[in-house]
Design a protein around this motif. Structure first.
Motif, PDB file in Angstrom:
ATOM      1  N   UNK A  42      20.941  -2.096  22.728  1.00  0.00           N
ATOM      2  CA  UNK A  42      20.853  -2.376  24.028  1.00  0.00           C
ATOM      3  C   UNK A  42      19.245  -2.117  23.932  1.00  0.00           C
ATOM      4  N   UNK A  43      18.297  -3.075  24.532  1.00  0.00           N
ATOM      5  CA  UNK A  43      16.999  -3.222  24.521  1.00  0.00           C
ATOM      6  C   UNK A  43      16.661  -3.373  25.806  1.00  0.00           C
ATOM      7  N   UNK A  44      15.573  -2.896  26.557  1.00  0.00           N
ATOM      8  CA  UNK A  44      15.089  -3.213  27.847  1.00  0.00           C
ATOM      9  C   UNK A  44      13.496  -3.764  27.884  1.00  0.00           C
ATOM     10  N   UNK A  45      13.433  -4.795  28.305  1.00  0.00           N
ATOM     11  CA  UNK A  45      11.933  -5.243  28.438  1.00  0.00           C
ATOM     12  C   UNK A  45      11.527  -4.623  29.647  1.00  0.00           C
ATOM     13  N   UNK A  46      10.086  -4.096  29.999  1.00  0.00           N
ATOM     14  CA  UNK A  46       9.436  -3.596  31.217  1.00  0.00           C
ATOM     15  C   UNK A  46       8.126  -3.694  31.058  1.00  0.00           C
ATOM     16  N   UNK A  47       7.541  -3.658  32.085  1.00  0.00           N
ATOM     17  CA  UNK A  47       5.760  -3.690  32.152  1.00  0.00           C
ATOM     18  C   UNK A  47       5.377  -2.399  31.889  1.00  0.00           C
ATOM     19  N   UNK A  48       4.250  -2.370  30.840  1.00  0.00           N
ATOM     20  CA  UNK A  48       3.427  -1.132  30.515  1.00  0.00           C
ATOM     21  C   UNK A  48       2.213  -1.466  30.258  1.00  0.00           C
ATOM     22  N   UNK A  49       1.121  -0.766  31.012  1.00  0.00           N
ATOM     23  CA  UNK A  49       0.000  -1.026  30.917  1.00  0.00           C
ATOM     24  C   UNK A  49      -0.511  -2.502  30.701  1.00  0.00           C
ATOM     25  N   UNK A  50       0.100  -3.353  31.968  1.00  0.00           N
ATOM     26  CA  UNK A  50      -0.427  -4.650  32.001  1.00  0.00           C
ATOM     27  C   UNK A  50       0.046  -5.588  30.989  1.00  0.00           C
ATOM     28  N   UNK A  51       1.075  -5.239  30.416  1.00  0.00           N
ATOM     29  CA  UNK A  51       1.829  -6.290  29.528  1.00  0.00           C
ATOM     30  C   UNK A  51       3.273  -5.992  29.450  1.00  0.00           C
ATOM     31  N   UNK A  52       4.122  -6.766  28.932  1.00  0.00           N
ATOM     32  CA  UNK A  52       5.427  -6.618  28.376  1.00  0.00           C
ATOM     33  C   UNK A  52       5.808  -5.886  27.209  1.00  0.00           C
ATOM     34  N   UNK A  53       6.573  -4.863  27.161  1.00  0.00           N
ATOM     35  CA  UNK A  53       7.044  -4.203  26.174  1.00  0.00           C
ATOM     36  C   UNK A  53       8.578  -4.341  25.849  1.00  0.00           C
ATOM     37  N   UNK A  54       9.278  -4.098  24.604  1.00  0.00           N
ATOM     38  CA  UNK A  54      10.339  -3.971  24.246  1.00  0.00           C
ATOM     39  C   UNK A  54      10.704  -2.698  23.643  1.00  0.00           C
ATOM     40  N   UNK A  55      11.919  -1.753  24.387  1.00  0.00           N
ATOM     41  CA  UNK A  55      12.076  -0.585  23.809  1.00  0.00           C
ATOM     42  C   UNK A  55      13.634  -0.281  23.818  1.00  0.00           C
ATOM     43  N   UNK A  56      14.165   0.317  22.985  1.00  0.00           N
ATOM     44  CA  UNK A  56      15.337   0.606  22.902  1.00  0.00           C
ATOM     45  C   UNK A  56      15.787   1.422  24.032  1.00  0.00           C
ATOM     46  N   UNK A  57      17.198   1.471  24.199  1.00  0.00           N
ATOM     47  CA  UNK A  57      17.934   2.113  25.375  1.00  0.00           C
ATOM     48  C   UNK A  57      18.156   3.445  25.181  1.00  0.00           C
ATOM     49  N   UNK A  58      18.444   3.852  23.797  1.00  0.00           N
ATOM     50  CA  UNK A  58      18.474   5.305  23.364  1.00  0.00           C
ATOM     51  C   UNK A  58      17.631   5.547  22.313  1.00  0.00           C
ATOM     52  N   UNK A  65       5.453   7.853  26.210  1.00  0.00           N
ATOM     53  CA  UNK A  65       4.311   8.927  25.988  1.00  0.00           C
ATOM     54  C   UNK A  65       4.557   9.599  24.452  1.00  0.00           C
ATOM     55  N   UNK A  66       5.454   9.258  23.758  1.00  0.00           N
ATOM     56  CA  UNK A  66       5.642   9.658  22.437  1.00  0.00           C
ATOM     57  C   UNK A  66       5.280   8.533  21.549  1.00  0.00           C
ATOM     58  N   UNK A  67       5.862   7.428  21.735  1.00  0.00           N
ATOM     59  CA  UNK A  67       5.991   6.538  20.564  1.00  0.00           C
ATOM     60  C   UNK A  67       5.404   5.192  20.910  1.00  0.00           C
ATOM     61  N   UNK A  68       4.901   4.155  20.248  1.00  0.00           N
ATOM     62  CA  UNK A  68       4.292   3.050  20.673  1.00  0.00           C
ATOM     63  C   UNK A  68       5.717   2.055  20.767  1.00  0.00           C
TER      64      UNK A  68
END
Length: 94
Positions: A42-58, A65-68
């Motif tokens: 499960x992946x979640x797109x959301x806004x970070x620093x004026x752009x869209x990012x994709x991060x995992x759910x777990x 603040x830890x990883x790109x």
């Protein structure tokens, strides 16, 4: 989740109250998810620093603040959800 509490005497009521709140919060988070939820895949797109990012759910990569992020783009406007979905599927299928 265990917390390390170092005190110089017997536990106070504020310490007990803090530990009870932390324990109840962790229990409620586990119990409030729907049956069969694992968070894997499960992946979640959301806004970070004026752009869209994709991060995992777990996992540790979900913390900004830890990883790109796994993927990042500034080319998609904030209100274009169709383009966001297309971009996300394109990046995750590779």
């Amino acid at each position: 989740m265990k917390l390390l509490v170092i005190t110089s005497g017997p536990p106070t009521w504020s310490t007990r109250w803090f530990l009870l709140r932390r324990h109840m919060h962790a229990w409620f988070r586990r119990e409030s998810r729907e049956p069969g939820y694992t968070g894997e895949g499960q992946w979640h797109p959301h806004r970070e620093y004026s752009g869209w990012v994709i991060r995992p759910a777990i996992g540790w990569r979900r913390f900004r603040w830890i990883t790109p992020p796994l993927h990042y783009t500034r080319t998609i406007p904030a209100d274009d959800m169709y383009a966001l979905g297309t971009w996300m599927l394109e990046k995750l299928e590779k």
